[in-house]
Design a protein around this motif. Structure first.
Motif, short mmCIF file in Angstrom:
data_model
loop_
_atom_site.label_atom_id
_atom_site.label_comp_id
_atom_site.label_asym_id
_atom_site.label_seq_id
_atom_site.Cartn_x
_atom_site.Cartn_y
_atom_site.Cartn_z
N CYS A 37 0.83 -1.21 0.00
CA CYS A 37 0.00 0.00 0.00
C CYS A 37 0.86 1.26 0.00
O CYS A 37 0.54 2.23 -0.69
CB CYS A 37 -0.93 -0.01 1.21
N ALA A 40 2.13 1.85 -3.37
CA ALA A 40 1.10 2.34 -4.29
C ALA A 40 1.04 3.86 -4.29
O ALA A 40 0.36 4.46 -5.11
CB ALA A 40 -0.27 1.76 -3.91
N GLN A 42 -0.11 5.96 -1.94
CA GLN A 42 -1.31 6.57 -1.38
C GLN A 42 -1.15 6.90 0.10
O GLN A 42 -2.12 6.96 0.83
CB GLN A 42 -2.51 5.63 -1.57
N ARG A 64 -7.85 7.76 0.42
CA ARG A 64 -6.57 7.36 -0.19
C ARG A 64 -6.10 6.01 0.34
O ARG A 64 -5.57 5.19 -0.40
CB ARG A 64 -5.50 8.42 0.06
N HIS A 65 -6.29 5.77 1.65
CA HIS A 65 -5.90 4.47 2.21
C HIS A 65 -6.74 3.35 1.63
O HIS A 65 -6.22 2.27 1.30
CB HIS A 65 -6.00 4.49 3.74
N ALA A 68 -5.55 2.60 -1.82
CA ALA A 68 -4.31 1.82 -1.80
C ALA A 68 -4.59 0.36 -1.47
O ALA A 68 -4.01 -0.55 -2.09
CB ALA A 68 -3.33 2.42 -0.79
N THR A 71 -6.07 -1.21 -4.55
CA THR A 71 -5.02 -1.45 -5.54
C THR A 71 -4.20 -2.68 -5.17
O THR A 71 -3.94 -3.54 -6.00
CB THR A 71 -4.10 -0.22 -5.67
#
Length: 155
Positions: A37, A40, A42, A64-65, A68, A71
């Motif tokens: 993460c 990524a 973020q 945002r977390h 991530a 993703t």
């Protein structure tokens, strides 16, 4: 949504991802998720923060977390916000998990070599066997109900 029709918590959703999105038949470690993460781009993650999110000790991560985490686990960010997306993704993850089982994969591959009529016959046989199984176990017989009631952490 869980089997009672309630919205699942973030902790439950993360637990599903940990248990179904696995490298080499094992769960990712909290450190692997935190590092992925962070990479990524973020924000910064710690393995403790990931553990807190998964266990429900922290419940309000930033967008945002969540992006991530999405993703990292290869799911759309809407997984955490939209129940219909979460249900669709969970069913895809359940299928992918089932296909890890060599016997299930073997049956699926053999069925691919059959003509449509033969595949339909096998599908009817499986449906009948499932009806007998669910009658014995008390599980719902409707595939939609069964999907919603399927334990999220099956391995």
């Amino acid at each position: 949504m869980d089997e009672q029709g309630k919205r699942r918590t973030l902790a439950q959703q993360l637990d599903t991802l940990f248990k179904t999105v696995q490298p080499l038949r094992r769960e990712f470690t909290y450190e692997e998720v935190a590092r992925g993460c962070t990479e990524a781009g973020q924000g910064t993650f710690s393995k403790t923060y990931v553990w807190q999110l998964r266990t429900g000790q922290r419940e309000n991560p930033t967008k945002r977390h969540l992006e991530a985490l999405a993703t990292f686990f290869g799911v759309p960010p809407a997984y955490f916000f939209d129940d219909s997306v979460a249900t669709r993704v969970d069913s895809q993850l359940a299928l992918a998990t089932a296909l890890r089982d060599s016997e299930v994969r073997d049956v699926a591959l053999r069925m691919m070599r059959m003509d449509d009529t033969s595949r339909q016959s096998v599908a009817r046989i499986v449906q009948e066997v499932m009806q007998v199984y669910t009658a014995r176990s008390g599980e719902p017989t409707d595939p939609e109900q069964r999907q919603q009631g399927t334990p999220r952490g099956m391995n």
